[in-house]
Design an enzyme around this catalytic site. Structure first.
Site, PDB file in Angstrom:
ATOM      1  CB  ALA A  22       7.450  -0.063   5.907  1.00 24.86           C
ATOM      2  NE  ARG A  45       4.816   8.326   0.408  1.00 23.70           N
ATOM      3  CZ  ARG A  45       4.876   7.928   1.678  1.00 23.70           C
ATOM      4  NH1 ARG A  45       3.846   7.281   2.211  1.00 23.70           N
ATOM      5  NH2 ARG A  45       5.940   8.182   2.413  1.00 23.70           N
ATOM      6  CE1 TYR A  54       1.891   7.656   5.584  1.00 29.75           C
ATOM      7  CE2 TYR A  54       3.826   8.730   6.537  1.00 29.75           C
ATOM      8  CZ  TYR A  54       3.268   7.764   5.723  1.00 29.75           C
ATOM      9  OH  TYR A  54       4.080   6.895   5.030  1.00 29.75           O
ATOM     10  CG  HIS A  96      -1.729   1.696   1.813  1.00 32.03           C
ATOM     11  ND1 HIS A  96      -0.715   1.193   2.600  1.00 32.03           N
ATOM     12  CD2 HIS A  96      -2.102   0.702   0.980  1.00 32.03           C
ATOM     13  CE1 HIS A  96      -0.482  -0.056   2.239  1.00 32.03           C
ATOM     14  NE2 HIS A  96      -1.312  -0.385   1.261  1.00 32.03           N
ATOM     15  N   PRO A 148       3.877  -0.987  11.289  1.00 35.31           N
ATOM     16  CG  PRO A 148       5.858  -1.505  10.181  1.00 35.31           C
ATOM     17  CD  PRO A 148       4.474  -2.021  10.431  1.00 35.31           C
ATOM     18  CG  ASN A 149       7.309   3.612  11.741  1.00 37.35           C
ATOM     19  OD1 ASN A 149       7.862   3.827  12.811  1.00 37.35           O
ATOM     20  ND2 ASN A 149       7.890   2.923  10.773  1.00 37.35           N
ATOM     21  NE  ARG A 164       5.377   7.208   9.298  1.00 38.11           N
ATOM     22  CZ  ARG A 164       4.891   6.159   8.674  1.00 38.11           C
ATOM     23  NH1 ARG A 164       3.703   5.682   9.020  1.00 38.11           N
ATOM     24  NH2 ARG A 164       5.572   5.574   7.730  1.00 38.11           N
ATOM     25  CD  GLU A 182      -2.831  -3.363   0.294  1.00 35.24           C
ATOM     26  OE1 GLU A 182      -3.200  -4.299  -0.452  1.00 35.24           O
ATOM     27  OE2 GLU A 182      -1.771  -2.727   0.123  1.00 35.24           O
ATOM     28  CG  ASN A 202      -1.860   1.222   6.758  1.00 37.69           C
ATOM     29  OD1 ASN A 202      -0.890   0.804   6.113  1.00 37.69           O
ATOM     30  ND2 ASN A 202      -2.074   2.515   6.942  1.00 37.69           N
TER      31      ASN A 202
HETATM   32  C1  DQA Z   1       1.398   3.619   4.458  1.00 36.46           C
HETATM   33  C2  DQA Z   1       2.243   3.711   3.176  1.00 36.46           C
HETATM   34  C3  DQA Z   1       3.527   2.921   3.324  1.00 36.46           C
HETATM   35  O1  DQA Z   1       4.306   3.024   2.129  1.00 36.46           O
HETATM   36  C4  DQA Z   1       4.350   3.438   4.463  1.00 36.46           C
HETATM   37  O2  DQA Z   1       5.507   2.652   4.654  1.00 36.46           O
HETATM   38  C5  DQA Z   1       3.574   3.566   5.733  1.00 36.46           C
HETATM   39  C6  DQA Z   1       2.192   4.002   5.685  1.00 36.46           C
HETATM   40  C7  DQA Z   1       0.157   4.540   4.411  1.00 36.46           C
HETATM   41  O3  DQA Z   1      -0.741   4.335   5.227  1.00 36.46           O
HETATM   42  O4  DQA Z   1       0.107   5.458   3.598  1.00 36.46           O
HETATM   43  O5  DQA Z   1       4.120   3.397   6.813  1.00 36.46           O
HETATM   44  O6  DQA Z   1       0.925   2.285   4.589  1.00 36.46           O
END
Ligand code: DQA
Length: 145
Positions: A76, A106, A22, A99, A9-10, A17, A97, A73
């Site tokens: 959240a 964070r 990011y 990120h 998500p997102n 964002r 994985e 990835n």
């Molecule tokens: C994320 C880190 C997560 O904590 C966050 O909720 C994201 C993006 C990252 O790519 O840094 O949506 O996975």
């Protein structure tokens, strides 16, 4: 070697964002970056993004028998989803994985990653380069085979 890249998500909102976290590059640019590097590394790739936990689980289940590796990835859902962890365990496909940011540095609620219980490696805090490292992992594995 067929690789499935899954973004949670997102992630489709990067570029817009929280650019201070990011970066300014868009999701389209991320997809282009992944595809270009797959051509260079000789990997076949499909890229999937969803804002829905169930769709992410479906994509992992459907990967069974079709993909040699998963790069995920979970966004959240990293910090909440035992169901995504269970789906990865169920299909037993080698998983990396990734990120964009480093969740460890964070908010405290980002410190736990369920997916890390299964993932072979985690690349975090390196932006797009984390995806590249994950692709290189599979390209090296292909050469060893
Ligand atoms: C994320 C880190 C997560 O904590 C966050 O909720 C994201 C993006 C990252 O790519 O840094 O949506 O996975």
């Amino acid at each position: 070697m067929k690789i499935l890249v899954i973004n949670g998500p997102n992630i489709n909102m990067i570029g817009v964002r929280e650019p201070e976290i990011y970066g300014k590059k868009t999701y389209l640019e991320l997809c282009g970056f992944v595809k270009e590097n797959c051509v260079r590394l000789g990997l076949d790739v499909d890229i999937f993004q969803s804002n829905y936990e169930g769709e992410i689980i479906d994509s992992i289940q459907q990967a069974y028998g079709f993909y040699d590796g998963i790069i995920i990835n979970p966004a959240a859902y990293t910090h909440t989803s035992i169901a995504i962890l269970d789906a990865l365990k169920a299909v037993n496909i080698d998983t990396i994985e990734v990120h964009l940011s480093d969740p460890e540095n964070r908010e405290p609620f980002r410190k736990i990653s369920y997916v890390s219980e299964y993932a072979t490696k985690v690349f975090k805090g390196e932006g797009f380069n984390g995806y590249l490292k994950a692709l290189e992992y599979f390209a090296n594995k292909k050469q060893i085979k």
